[in-house]
Write an enzyme that holds these catalytic residues in place. Structure first.
Site: not given
Ligand code: CMC
Length: 428
Positions: A307, A364
């Site tokens: 998140h 989720d």
């Molecule tokens: N699986 C594997 N690696 C992950 C995941 C995941 N679900 N989420 C983040 N990471 C890794 C990412 O690759 C990065 O690694 P590194 O630092 O080595 O490059 C690190 O963790 C930080 O991730 P980020 O993408 O920079 O973080 P963000 O704040 O931009 O993204 C997020 C947050 C929710 C989009 C992301 O965690 C994600 O894609 N999660 C899966 C989708 C999901 O479950 N979304 C629902 C969110 S909650 C409900 C809502 O918002 O509606």
């Protein structure tokens, strides 16, 4: 702490005031940055460090796992309130008295009828259409049937638009599902509660009375409450920014629904269930999928994990995980993917990749398992999220308009070609 931030650019130094929230969050107010510095701006892709507004609606502390709507904790609301009370608190600021709630509900019911011509639009969609595309279009179509824009200087006009959308949106959600299932488009019953009526509208069969199962009703109330607001997330920011151009409420909401659809946001609930199903079909090997999620050359992500704001735990996930256990037990449903979900969570919580990056289950991860146990098809999951988020979007839009916030219009740093001559096509 002083209440001034100092910025040094080359030989020049500048001072900017700090802004403090009621929970002691601190921001640097850079309103005068560009004019004071002769054109310098900040850049922050994904707005990871940027506050877009001051808001009195929802407080969340991602480090401590705190979420409160209007000061009320999510734990208390999920346990004690019903969805309509929470919607009222979000939109109007405080939990309602019995009389206020009754009036709100009656006003919603009196505005819930949708122009019958909307059925023709519903009919024109193929059954295969994704429900999020349908509900976003139908919400936008409401502008055609309710053309006058909201006069935000009139409390009455504002109130009428709120009760209209609170009344009509669940009807459109139900019709979206019913169309997909080939069922006649109906209205529920005015004698039912808000959430009971949603269930009746969604599930009633043409040849039998719909009997409300209190377990399902309570589960839906809880899920809708947990999704009702989450401050400046992607879809809410969309609603606020579209609304900041003074586009109408329904048009702003429709844009928010589109933003919610993506799998990184609300679309994750569908993606989680599809992922869990795929793991099951593949023999239930969670370790294989954990490895894929950690592999930087593999686009696979563990859906329902991580998140932008929560870096400890998502309090909504804690409540939903327990609710999933309870609901499946009470309904006597055995769903093997619940075990797969539990297994994945356990592995992730003990895996340095996830621990170091502070990746925990989010709202989720378990919600789809409950929706499925309730008989809601997978493609409708994100629509259910939108139904829950509706009061949040409305309250954020209302706050933005009442505070007369300026049109949202970020700047950029241009990195393209410098000026160059036009070359006739024959000579290129
Ligand atoms: N699986 C594997 N690696 C992950 C995941 C995941 N679900 N989420 C983040 N990471 C890794 C990412 O690759 C990065 O690694 P590194 O630092 O080595 O490059 C690190 O963790 C930080 O991730 P980020 O993408 O920079 O973080 P963000 O704040 O931009 O993204 C997020 C947050 C929710 C989009 C992301 O965690 C994600 O894609 N999660 C899966 C989708 C999901 O479950 N979304 C629902 C969110 S909650 C409900 C809502 O918002 O509606």
């Amino acid at each position: 702490m002083s209440d001034i931030a100092k910025l040094q650019i080359g030989d020049n130094s500048y001072e900017f005031p700090l802004v403090k929230g009621t929970e002691n969050e601190v921001a640097i107010n850079i309103k005068t940055l560009r004019s004071a510095t002769n054109g310098v701006i900040t850049i922050d892709p994904g707005y990871k460090n940027t506050g877009s507004c001051e808001s009195a609606i929802t407080f969340l502390d991602g480090e401590k796992g705190i979420l409160r709507y209007r000061g009320y904790t999510i734990e208390e609301l999920a346990e004690k309130a019903d969805f309509l009370e929470v919607a009222y608190a979000l939109i109007f600021g405080d939990l309602p008295t019995k009389e206020q709630l009754e009036k709100f509900h009656n006003d919603i019911k009196s505005k819930s009828v949708v122009d019958d011509d909307v059925k023709k639009i519903v009919d024109a969609f193929p059954k295969t259409a994704h429900p999020m595309g349908v509900i976003s279009s139908l919400t936008s179509a409401l502008t055609a049937f309710n053309p006058s824009s909201v006069n935000v200087d009139s409390e009455e006009d504002m109130y009428n638009s709120v009760v209209k959308i609170m009344g009509k949106f669940p009807v459109l959600v139900a019709w979206t599902l019913r169309k997909k299932q080939g069922l006649p488009l109906n209205y529920g019953s005015k004698s039912l509660g808000y959430v009971e009526n949603i269930l009746k509208m969604m599930f009633e069969q043409p040849n039998e009375d719909y009997v409300i199962n209190p377990i399902i009703k309570n589960a839906l109330d809880k899920l809708l409450i947990l999704h009702a607001d989450h401050e400046q997330n992607c879809s809410t920011s969309t609603v606020r920014i579209v609304g900041s151009s003074h586009a109408g409420l329904f048009a702003s909401l429709s844009a928010g629904i589109s933003a919610l659809w993506g799998p990184l946001h609300g679309g994750a609930n569908q993606a989680v269930l599809e992922m869990l199903e795929a793991i099951k079909e593949d023999g239930g090997d969670t370790k294989k999928y954990m490895a894929k999620a950690k592999d930087k050359n593999d686009p696979f992500r563990l859906m329902g994990f991580g998140h932008r704001v929560y870096k400890n735990f998502d309090p909504r996930a804690t409540i939903i995980k327990k609710a999933a256990d309870d609901v499946l037990n009470e309904l006597g449903v055995e769903d093997p993917i619940l075990d797969i979900a539990r297994g994945l969570e356990q592995e992730a919580l003990n895996d340095p990749y996830f621990v170091d990056r502070k990746l925990y289950p989010n709202v989720d991860f378990y919600s789809g398992i409950i929706y499925r146990a309730m008989g809601i098809p997978v493609e409708m999951f994100t629509v259910m999220f939108a139904l829950g988020r509706l009061p949040g979007w409305i309250s954020q839009w209302k706050e933005m308009r009442l505070k007369k916030e300026p049109i949202g219009r970020p700047r950029q740093i241009y990195t393209g070609e410098n000026e160059r001559p036009f070359i006739e096509i024959e000579k290129r």
